[in-house]
Each structure stands twice: as structure tokens, then as C-alpha cells.
Design a protein around this motif. Structure first.
Motif, PDB file in Angstrom:
ATOM      1  N   ILE A 123      61.847  84.079  11.404  1.00 21.53           N
ATOM      2  CA  ILE A 123      61.844  85.516  11.105  1.00 21.53           C
ATOM      3  C   ILE A 123      62.064  85.735   9.615  1.00 21.53           C
ATOM      4  CG2 ILE A 123      63.062  87.703  11.452  1.00 21.53           C
ATOM      5  CD1 ILE A 123      63.606  86.669  14.362  1.00 21.53           C
ATOM      6  N   GLN A 124      63.040  85.031   9.047  1.00 26.77           N
ATOM      7  CA  GLN A 124      63.313  85.193   7.616  1.00 26.77           C
ATOM      8  C   GLN A 124      62.124  84.735   6.774  1.00 26.77           C
ATOM      9  OE1 GLN A 124      66.202  86.732   6.321  1.00 26.77           O
ATOM     10  NE2 GLN A 124      64.756  86.838   4.633  1.00 26.77           N
ATOM     11  N   GLU A 125      61.495  83.641   7.155  1.00 27.26           N
ATOM     12  CA  GLU A 125      60.316  83.178   6.426  1.00 27.26           C
ATOM     13  C   GLU A 125      59.190  84.206   6.527  1.00 27.26           C
ATOM     14  OE1 GLU A 125      57.234  79.409   5.985  1.00 27.26           O
ATOM     15  OE2 GLU A 125      58.407  79.579   7.834  1.00 27.26           O
ATOM     16  N   GLY A 126      59.045  84.843   7.676  1.00 25.02           N
ATOM     17  CA  GLY A 126      58.032  85.875   7.841  1.00 25.02           C
ATOM     18  C   GLY A 126      58.255  87.054   6.909  1.00 25.02           C
ATOM     19  N   ILE A 127      59.499  87.475   6.758  1.00 22.55           N
ATOM     20  CA  ILE A 127      59.829  88.560   5.825  1.00 22.55           C
ATOM     21  C   ILE A 127      59.477  88.142   4.406  1.00 22.55           C
ATOM     22  CG2 ILE A 127      61.738  89.835   4.766  1.00 22.55           C
ATOM     23  CD1 ILE A 127      63.061  89.858   7.552  1.00 22.55           C
ATOM     24  N   ASP A 128      59.886  86.940   4.031  1.00 25.78           N
ATOM     25  CA  ASP A 128      59.617  86.449   2.672  1.00 25.78           C
ATOM     26  C   ASP A 128      58.111  86.370   2.400  1.00 25.78           C
ATOM     27  OD1 ASP A 128      62.372  86.233   2.379  1.00 25.78           O
ATOM     28  OD2 ASP A 128      62.396  84.061   2.734  1.00 25.78           O
ATOM     29  N   LYS A 129      57.332  85.895   3.365  1.00 27.65           N
ATOM     30  CA  LYS A 129      55.884  85.789   3.186  1.00 27.65           C
ATOM     31  C   LYS A 129      55.226  87.165   3.140  1.00 27.65           C
ATOM     32  CE  LYS A 129      55.500  81.334   2.920  1.00 27.65           C
ATOM     33  NZ  LYS A 129      55.080  80.676   1.684  1.00 27.65           N
ATOM     34  N   ALA A 130      55.721  88.121   3.925  1.00 29.31           N
ATOM     35  CA  ALA A 130      55.179  89.480   3.870  1.00 29.31           C
ATOM     36  C   ALA A 130      55.403  90.078   2.487  1.00 29.31           C
ATOM     37  CB  ALA A 130      55.823  90.358   4.945  1.00 29.31           C
ATOM     38  N   LEU A 131      56.601  89.912   1.948  1.00 28.93           N
ATOM     39  CA  LEU A 131      56.891  90.431   0.608  1.00 28.93           C
ATOM     40  C   LEU A 131      56.031  89.744  -0.449  1.00 28.93           C
ATOM     41  CD1 LEU A 131      60.757  90.765   0.898  1.00 28.93           C
ATOM     42  CD2 LEU A 131      59.122  92.653   0.614  1.00 28.93           C
ATOM     43  N   GLU A 132      55.839  88.442  -0.312  1.00 31.95           N
ATOM     44  CA  GLU A 132      54.981  87.708  -1.245  1.00 31.95           C
ATOM     45  C   GLU A 132      53.535  88.201  -1.154  1.00 31.95           C
ATOM     46  OE1 GLU A 132      53.771  83.090  -2.341  1.00 31.95           O
ATOM     47  OE2 GLU A 132      55.257  83.458  -0.780  1.00 31.95           O
ATOM     48  N   SER A 133      53.073  88.488   0.068  1.00 27.74           N
ATOM     49  CA  SER A 133      51.714  88.991   0.252  1.00 27.74           C
ATOM     50  C   SER A 133      51.544  90.368  -0.379  1.00 27.74           C
ATOM     51  CB  SER A 133      51.374  89.059   1.745  1.00 27.74           C
ATOM     52  OG  SER A 133      51.369  87.769   2.314  1.00 27.74           O
ATOM     53  N   ILE A 134      52.526  91.239  -0.198  1.00 28.27           N
ATOM     54  CA  ILE A 134      52.472  92.563  -0.831  1.00 28.27           C
ATOM     55  C   ILE A 134      52.368  92.393  -2.340  1.00 28.27           C
ATOM     56  CG2 ILE A 134      53.775  94.679  -1.310  1.00 28.27           C
ATOM     57  CD1 ILE A 134      55.001  94.292   1.575  1.00 28.27           C
ATOM     58  N   GLN A 135      53.210  91.540  -2.893  1.00 30.47           N
ATOM     59  CA  GLN A 135      53.182  91.298  -4.335  1.00 30.47           C
ATOM     60  C   GLN A 135      51.822  90.766  -4.771  1.00 30.47           C
ATOM     61  OE1 GLN A 135      55.840  88.236  -5.800  1.00 30.47           O
ATOM     62  NE2 GLN A 135      56.016  89.276  -7.763  1.00 30.47           N
ATOM     63  N   ASN A 136      51.281  89.808  -4.033  1.00 27.65           N
ATOM     64  CA  ASN A 136      49.972  89.235  -4.371  1.00 27.65           C
ATOM     65  C   ASN A 136      48.897  90.312  -4.449  1.00 27.65           C
ATOM     66  OD1 ASN A 136      51.003  86.641  -4.417  1.00 27.65           O
ATOM     67  ND2 ASN A 136      50.217  86.079  -2.404  1.00 27.65           N
ATOM     68  N   PHE A 137      48.818  91.169  -3.447  1.00 33.56           N
ATOM     69  CA  PHE A 137      47.774  92.187  -3.420  1.00 33.56           C
ATOM     70  C   PHE A 137      47.986  93.255  -4.478  1.00 33.56           C
ATOM     71  CE2 PHE A 137      46.736  90.554   0.833  1.00 33.56           C
ATOM     72  CZ  PHE A 137      45.354  90.494   0.716  1.00 33.56           C
ATOM     73  N   VAL A 138      49.199  93.774  -4.580  1.00 34.77           N
ATOM     74  CA  VAL A 138      49.445  94.877  -5.508  1.00 34.77           C
ATOM     75  C   VAL A 138      49.309  94.423  -6.962  1.00 34.77           C
ATOM     76  CG1 VAL A 138      51.164  96.545  -6.301  1.00 34.77           C
ATOM     77  CG2 VAL A 138      50.873  96.145  -3.863  1.00 34.77           C
ATOM     78  N   GLU A 139      49.733  93.205  -7.253  1.00 36.89           N
ATOM     79  CA  GLU A 139      49.620  92.693  -8.622  1.00 36.89           C
ATOM     80  C   GLU A 139      48.254  92.056  -8.882  1.00 36.89           C
ATOM     81  OE1 GLU A 139      52.940  90.121  -9.434  1.00 36.89           O
ATOM     82  OE2 GLU A 139      54.381  91.782  -9.402  1.00 36.89           O
ATOM     83  N   GLY A 140      47.399  91.992  -7.866  1.00 36.72           N
ATOM     84  CA  GLY A 140      46.054  91.454  -8.042  1.00 36.72           C
ATOM     85  C   GLY A 140      46.013  89.976  -8.336  1.00 36.72           C
ATOM     86  N   ARG A 141      46.891  89.214  -7.686  1.00 37.20           N
ATOM     87  CA  ARG A 141      46.929  87.779  -7.986  1.00 37.20           C
ATOM     88  C   ARG A 141      46.913  86.897  -6.749  1.00 37.20           C
ATOM     89  NH1 ARG A 141      52.097  85.479  -8.261  1.00 37.20           N
ATOM     90  NH2 ARG A 141      53.708  86.916  -7.610  1.00 37.20           N
ATOM     91  N   GLY A 142      46.262  87.355  -5.706  1.00 38.34           N
ATOM     92  CA  GLY A 142      46.172  86.500  -4.531  1.00 38.34           C
ATOM     93  C   GLY A 142      46.050  87.299  -3.266  1.00 38.34           C
ATOM     94  N   GLY A 143      46.265  86.616  -2.149  1.00 34.15           N
ATOM     95  CA  GLY A 143      46.104  87.255  -0.853  1.00 34.15           C
ATOM     96  C   GLY A 143      47.288  87.035   0.053  1.00 34.15           C
ATOM     97  N   LYS A 144      47.004  87.101   1.331  1.00 31.21           N
ATOM     98  CA  LYS A 144      48.034  87.017   2.357  1.00 31.21           C
ATOM     99  C   LYS A 144      48.612  85.611   2.450  1.00 31.21           C
ATOM    100  CE  LYS A 144      48.698  88.027   7.264  1.00 31.21           C
ATOM    101  NZ  LYS A 144      48.061  88.627   8.445  1.00 31.21           N
ATOM    102  N   GLU A 145      49.912  85.564   2.599  1.00 29.28           N
ATOM    103  CA  GLU A 145      50.643  84.316   2.797  1.00 29.28           C
ATOM    104  C   GLU A 145      51.150  84.292   4.242  1.00 29.28           C
ATOM    105  OE1 GLU A 145      51.021  81.943   0.500  1.00 29.28           O
ATOM    106  OE2 GLU A 145      50.084  83.093  -1.106  1.00 29.28           O
TER     107      GLU A 145
END
Length: 151
Positions: A123-145
Motif C-alpha cells: 500500500i505504501q509503495e502504491g502511494i509513493d508510485k502514484a505521487l511519482e507518476s503525478i510528478q512525472n506527468f505534471v513536470e513533463g518528464r515521464g509516465g506512470k510508475e
């Protein structure tokens, strides 16, 4: 049980909130989610796959644009709810997520039950990956993790 995560994103709170609050973007950042559709006022249906098992779930999805806050919860067998808040942080934003799960009497605390319920670490890893994915998309530097447990 409650889980949380926070991440700083180099974008305005308005920009971050516009991305996360669009139901069509849920599959772009929520681990294991493959499809999300609005189901009328403040309702959402999601589909995905976790640990080799397909799932479909319905729930509420409330957007408070003025306060840059999302609230959601499930209708199904697994009772959970969550919040996501976007707050100004210097020249960027800070995104905070909290998930709450109602205790399941069939599940011992911290017990891994592959194919049934995720562990605390998953569950904690899922939260961390969701936040990383949001950052990737909004900052334009990647996709879903996806978390390692998603497959």
C-alpha cells in the motif's frame, strides 16, 4: 489503518490539481488502474488489475477546487477512503495523500495475502508510485510508475 505520502512538485497548485482532479487522468497515475469513468455527480467507476486479478469498483469522488482537495471512497467489499491535497510550496506545490482502510476481520495485521489484500508495504509503495507518476506527468518528464506488487 492509515497510510500517507507527500511529494514536492515543480508546478503551480492549480496545474497539479487540474491534472489529479480529472477523472480521465486517474489511470495515468493510480497504480493498477486501467480505466476510470465518471458515473454522474461525484461518482466514479474504475477497472484494473492487481496481483494478477481483475477488479471493478465504484465509489464517490469529491472535488473541492477552491481548496485543491480530493476526497474519495469505495462502495465495495474493501472499505477504504482517501484524500489528496495540493498546497503551495515556494515556486511549486506539495501533494499529500492519505488512505484509510477499515479493518478486515478476515485479515491479520501486516499479513500478506497474495491475490486478496495488499500488505502494508505494498500500500505504501502504491502511494509513493502514484505521487511519482503525478510528478512525472505534471513536470513533463515521464509516465506512470507501477509498484512491484502490481504485476
Amino acid at each position: 489503518m492509515e497510510y500517507q505520502g507527500t511529494r514536492r512538485i515543480q508546478a503551480s497548485p492549480d496545474e497539479v490539481f487540474a491534472f489529479v482532479s480529472d477523472v480521465r487522468n486517474l489511470p495515468r497515475y493510480l497504480p493498477t488502474t486501467k480505466r476510470a469513468e465518471p458515473q454522474g455527480e461525484e461518482r466514479v467507476a474504475v477497472e484494473g488489475e492487481a496481483n494478477g486479478h481483475q477488479y471493478q469498483a465504484d465509489g464517490h469522488f469529491h472535488q473541492d477546487a477552491q481548496n485543491h482537495r480530493l476526497e474519495w471512497g469505495s462502495d465495495g467489499e474493501i472499505s477504504y477512503s482517501g484524500t489528496l491535497e495540493v498546497m503551495p510550496d515556494g515556486d511549486g506545490s506539495q501533494v499529500s495523500v492519505k488512505l484509510r482502510f477499515e479493518p478486515d476481520p478476515q485479515r491479520a495485521p501486516n499479513q500478506d495475502m497474495p491475490g486478496q489484500a495488499p500488505s502494508d508495504n505494498q500500500i505504501q509503495e502504491g502511494i509513493d508510485k502514484a505521487l511519482e507518476s503525478i510528478q512525472n506527468f505534471v513536470e513533463g518528464r515521464g509516465g506512470k510508475e507501477e509498484p512491484s506488487a502490481a504485476t
